[in-house]
Write an enzyme that holds these catalytic residues in place. Structure first.
Site, PDB file in Angstrom:
ATOM      1  CG  ASP A  11      -0.423  -0.793   2.367  1.00 51.12           C
ATOM      2  OD1 ASP A  11       0.839  -0.868   2.492  1.00 51.12           O
ATOM      3  OD2 ASP A  11      -1.234  -0.903   3.352  1.00 51.12           O
ATOM      4  CD  GLU A  14      -3.999   3.633   6.820  1.00 52.79           C
ATOM      5  OE1 GLU A  14      -5.178   3.797   7.157  1.00 52.79           O
ATOM      6  OE2 GLU A  14      -2.950   3.236   6.946  1.00 52.79           O
TER       7      GLU A  14
END
Length: 373
Positions: free
Chosen positions: A67, A126
């Site tokens: 990520d 997120e």
């Protein structure tokens, strides 16, 4: 200082929120294009990147996901390479995740494995969630892995530690955004108003009954209101309350039950306080469920590595949208120890950078091992 520690520090200075990772994407692409391109293919998807290294004698495609986004947190580390983006910080370790992934790509670009390797640099983990839409893209589907892996840093474990378990590792999660609207007025005339301070307070109190009375005691759930905004001044009765929170459960069934119960309680508040309510459950993440067979092989390999301290972890109420990938593709996520006094999402998180080389070396060895099976 290793090359990939330098990269980590560069990336740490430019954290960007979900689907805004333009500088991050440009930095990653510049580095990736500097590597040998003979067996490498690169695609972009929104602010994400997919990299394929074609194997020498492929029988399958192995995926690695990292990520790339940061968090809306004001950094308080006093590091010389602290964030230069005000109000943004890599407080969840995605800067380490990216530098480790680049280290692994670098090795296999010059030393290709037998199998195809696909590296997925995914945006918006997120929020609002990049895994699910990225998986639906033509770019991802063309290079769909047969099995997939990922890591997450673990501040509670020292560098050199790897921790995971078969089955459930991370929880199902759902956001909560709730508005309760009534009628404001002067504090001296409460009978002419519909007080949303009182309504919101009752609702938050009632939410506590979901875990204690609506979820199976042998299951687990968390319902948290982390933010409540209501009222303007001490002598005015508020006409609107805004509540923001999260639901975490260890099963999809418990998540569905909790959501239904939240909505039922809101209907009761509407009746009891003669008000109107709106609820938005926002983006939710599916549980991270490690494939038992894949995890068994992984654990066997990890426990045989002299530089690795393996720990069997417990499931956690943290959320990760990598769960959407594991829902479709066999694979696993593991924790990589980084030994920090401060935890994930903390403004003073300081991971031990020795973990970068540990992660790179271990993943290279494991992917090489997979090709020999």
């Amino acid at each position: 200082m290793s090359q990939f520690t330098v990269i980590r520090r560069d990336l740490h200075q430019i954290p960007e929120l979900g689907f805004q990772e333009f500088k991050t994407q440009a930095y990653l692409l510049e580095y990736l294009r500097s590597l040998p391109q003979k067996r490498m293919e690169i695609k972009t998807w929104r602010t994400g990147i997919l990299v394929k290294i074609n194997g020498l004698n492929p029988s399958k495609t192995i995926g690695w996901r990292t990520d790339i986004d940061g968090l809306p947190i004001i950094e308080q580390t006093d590091l010389p390479f602290a964030s230069t983006h005000e109000g943004r910080m890599h407080a969840c370790g995605h800067d380490l995740h990216m530098s480790i992934a680049l280290g692994v790509v670098t090795h296999f670009a010059s030393n290709p494995a037998d199998d195809n390797l696909v590296f997925i640099f995914q945006p918006a983990e997120e929020g609002p969630g990049g895994a699910e839409p990225m998986m639906a893209s033509a770019e991802f589907r063309e290079w769909m892995p047969d099995e997939i892996y990922a890591l997450h840093i673990a501040p509670e474990h020292p560098a050199g530690t790897i921790a995971t378990k078969p089955g459930l590792l991370f929880a199902n999660t759902s956001e909560l955004f709730i508005d309760i609207r009534g009628k404001g007025g002067h504090a001296a005339y409460p009978h002419e108003t519909k007080d949303m301070v009182v309504a919101a307070s009752y609702f938050v109190t009632q939410l506590q009954s979901i875990v204690s009375r609506n979820v199976d005691p042998l299951d687990s759930a968390v319902v948290t209101i982390g933010k409540m905004t209501v009222g303007t001044v001490q002598n005015v009765i508020a006409d609107h309350a805004r509540l923001e929170g999260t639901i975490r459960t260890l099963s999809p069934e418990a998540m569905n039950k909790a959501k239904v119960r939240v909505q039922s309680l809101l209907k009761g508040i509407e009746t009891a306080f003669d008000c109107e309510t709106d609820i938005d459950c926002g983006s939710g993440y599916y549980q991270v469920f490690n494939d038992p067979e894949v995890t068994g092989r992984f654990v066997q390999f990890a426990t045989q590595q002299p530089d690795i301290q393996f720990v069997k972890s417990r499931e956690a109420m943290t959320g990760e949208d990598f769960g959407f990938m594991l829902k479709e593709i066999p694979g696993l996520m593991f924790w990589l120890g980084v030994g920090s006094e401060y935890g994930l999402h903390h403004a003073k998180l300081k991971p031990d950078e020795k973990a970068i080389e540990t992660g790179i070396s271990f993943i290279i060895r494991y992917f090489t091992h997979l090709g020999r099976r």
